[in-house]
Design a protein around this motif. Structure first.
Motif, short mmCIF file in Angstrom:
data_model
loop_
_atom_site.label_atom_id
_atom_site.label_comp_id
_atom_site.label_asym_id
_atom_site.label_seq_id
_atom_site.Cartn_x
_atom_site.Cartn_y
_atom_site.Cartn_z
N SER A 166 2.29 -9.61 12.13
CA SER A 166 1.37 -10.30 11.23
C SER A 166 1.83 -10.14 9.78
O SER A 166 1.05 -9.78 8.90
CB SER A 166 -0.05 -9.77 11.40
N ASN A 167 3.11 -10.39 9.55
CA ASN A 167 3.71 -10.33 8.21
C ASN A 167 3.64 -8.95 7.57
O ASN A 167 3.56 -8.81 6.35
CB ASN A 167 3.05 -11.36 7.27
N THR A 168 3.67 -7.91 8.38
CA THR A 168 3.71 -6.55 7.86
C THR A 168 4.81 -5.77 8.57
O THR A 168 5.31 -6.17 9.62
CB THR A 168 2.38 -5.81 8.09
N ALA A 169 5.16 -4.64 7.97
CA ALA A 169 6.07 -3.70 8.61
C ALA A 169 5.24 -2.62 9.29
O ALA A 169 4.41 -1.97 8.64
CB ALA A 169 7.00 -3.06 7.58
N VAL A 170 5.42 -2.45 10.59
CA VAL A 170 4.67 -1.45 11.35
C VAL A 170 5.48 -0.16 11.40
O VAL A 170 6.64 -0.16 11.78
CB VAL A 170 4.39 -1.94 12.78
N GLY A 171 4.85 0.94 11.00
CA GLY A 171 5.47 2.25 11.09
C GLY A 171 4.60 3.18 11.91
O GLY A 171 3.37 3.08 11.89
N HIS A 172 5.26 4.09 12.64
CA HIS A 172 4.51 5.00 13.53
C HIS A 172 5.31 6.28 13.71
O HIS A 172 6.52 6.24 13.98
CB HIS A 172 4.29 4.31 14.88
N LEU A 173 4.65 7.43 13.53
CA LEU A 173 5.28 8.73 13.67
C LEU A 173 4.38 9.65 14.50
O LEU A 173 3.15 9.56 14.44
CB LEU A 173 5.48 9.39 12.31
N GLY A 188 -2.43 3.18 8.06
CA GLY A 188 -2.13 2.19 7.04
C GLY A 188 -0.64 1.99 6.84
O GLY A 188 0.18 2.69 7.42
N GLY A 189 -0.31 1.00 6.00
CA GLY A 189 1.10 0.73 5.72
C GLY A 189 1.79 0.06 6.91
O GLY A 189 1.15 -0.30 7.87
N MET A 190 3.11 -0.10 6.89
CA MET A 190 3.95 0.30 5.78
C MET A 190 3.97 -0.81 4.73
O MET A 190 2.92 -1.32 4.39
CB MET A 190 5.33 0.68 6.30
N SER A 191 5.18 -1.18 4.25
CA SER A 191 5.21 -2.17 3.18
C SER A 191 4.58 -3.48 3.65
O SER A 191 4.89 -3.99 4.72
CB SER A 191 6.64 -2.39 2.70
N HIS A 192 3.69 -4.01 2.83
CA HIS A 192 3.12 -5.33 3.10
C HIS A 192 2.26 -5.77 1.92
O HIS A 192 1.73 -4.96 1.18
CB HIS A 192 2.29 -5.34 4.39
N GLU A 235 -0.54 -3.76 -0.73
CA GLU A 235 -1.19 -2.95 0.29
C GLU A 235 -0.35 -1.75 0.72
O GLU A 235 -0.81 -0.93 1.52
CB GLU A 235 -1.52 -3.81 1.52
N GLY A 236 0.83 -1.62 0.18
CA GLY A 236 1.67 -0.47 0.51
C GLY A 236 1.08 0.85 0.05
O GLY A 236 1.46 1.92 0.55
N ILE A 237 0.10 0.80 -0.87
CA ILE A 237 -0.54 2.02 -1.35
C ILE A 237 -1.24 2.76 -0.21
O ILE A 237 -1.52 3.97 -0.32
CB ILE A 237 -1.54 1.68 -2.49
N ALA A 272 3.17 -12.53 -1.21
CA ALA A 272 2.62 -12.41 0.14
C ALA A 272 3.75 -12.45 1.16
O ALA A 272 4.63 -13.29 1.09
CB ALA A 272 1.62 -13.52 0.40
N GLY A 273 3.71 -11.51 2.09
CA GLY A 273 4.76 -11.40 3.10
C GLY A 273 5.87 -10.44 2.73
O GLY A 273 6.81 -10.26 3.51
N LEU A 274 5.77 -9.79 1.57
CA LEU A 274 6.81 -8.85 1.16
C LEU A 274 6.95 -7.70 2.16
O LEU A 274 5.96 -7.10 2.58
CB LEU A 274 6.45 -8.28 -0.22
N ILE A 275 8.19 -7.42 2.53
CA ILE A 275 8.52 -6.27 3.37
C ILE A 275 9.79 -5.64 2.81
O ILE A 275 10.76 -6.34 2.53
CB ILE A 275 8.71 -6.67 4.85
#
Length: 280
Positions: A267-274, A189-193, A237-239, A200-203
């Motif tokens: 798709s208007n989101t911030a993708v995070g991966h660790l 899930g996440g990140m900020s979106h 959706e950042g939760i 809508a579209g907040l990052i």
């Protein structure tokens, strides 16, 4: 004994799965997203787990307003990809590990975590997109998967502290299982979106990067962040990021970072991966 060998986090954007399914991964828009997972795919081939405990959220597919468990664990032999309105994704059936799943459920309940046991559970993009990102388009998933569904859709959601402690309890459960298994814990899930409303579209890149640093270096403090801060700073959706705290809790006090990736937009989101592993 079973042991936790690594932790993975990743966004689970449905459009990422669609891009893979429709052969769009080499398009200019999507190519940078998938490039961020090339290292992980090679690492995954070299470090295959026996089981992945995958924490995700159902998006109104298997669950609805009629039934909203805060935490639910899949204990079945198999989990079918569900139809999210445009047919099931063309991905393999997810194979479970009932023995370990039931052991984890028992351990969590005796550890005073109320968790719903699911003998039947269809899984949506929240679970299958992370598998696709790490393992690619395959005929069979190379690992067994234990789904843990977390309610981050309907108020009240569990606190970050509850999720961190759930991760710690999962670690205790895994380490008490007598079979020799390599287990990874994934938080998705996440990140900020935010996908609806006036914002809508907040990052929020700054907040996202700060979140990762806090997750790495001070998860106990990060676990105190209230829901309203996620909503204000990372969008509605950042939760979903509280599920990353489950992964962090499962890894123990110290971790070693193997890979980090962050990209905007997908798709208007911030993708995070660790990709992290426990450190002595």
């Amino acid at each position: 004994m079973a042991r936790i060998t690594a932790g993975v986090t990743t966004s689970h954007v449905p459009a990422i799965g669609a891009a893979m399914d429709l052969g769009k991964t080499e398009e200019d828009y999507w190519k940078p997203v998938f490039a961020g997972y090339e290292w992980t795919r090679q690492w995954a081939k070299e470090n295959p787990p026996d089981v992945v405990v995958l924490c995700y959220n159902d998006h109104g597919s298997a669950m609805s307003l009629k039934m909203i468990p805060t935490f639910a664990i899949g204990i079945a032999d198999q989990f079918q990809p569900c139809d999210e309105g445009y047919g099931p994704r063309p991905v393999p059936v997810v194979e479970g590990h009932p023995d370990l799943a039931i052991h984890i459920a028992q351990s969590l309940i005796l550890d005073e975590f109320d968790i719903t046991m699911m003998n039947e559970l269809e899984v949506d993009h929240g679970l299958t997109v992370p598998l696709s990102l790490v393992y690619g388009q395959v005929d069979k998933w190379p690992t067994k998967v234990i789904p843990i569904a977390v309610n981050v859709v309907t108020y009240p959601q569990p606190t970050g502290n509850r999720c961190l402690n759930l991760g710690k309890a999962i670690r205790r459960a895994v380490e008490s299982f007598p079979e020799d298994l390599s287990v990874q814990v994934w938080g998705t899930g996440g990140m900020s979106h935010q996908i609806q409303g006036a914002r809508a579209g907040l990052i929020n890149k700054e907040w996202d990067h700060a979140f990762i640093e806090r997750l790495l270096n001070d998860p106990e403090d990060l676990a105190k962040v209230p829901h309203i801060e996620y909503l204000r700073e990372a969008g509605a959706e950042g939760i979903e990021l509280i599920m990353w705290l489950i992964m962090r809790g499962a890894l123990g006090d110290k971790v070693r970072e193997l890979h980090r990736f962050y990209h905007v937009p997908a798709s208007n989101t911030a993708v995070g991966h660790l990709v992290w592993e426990p450190a002595a």
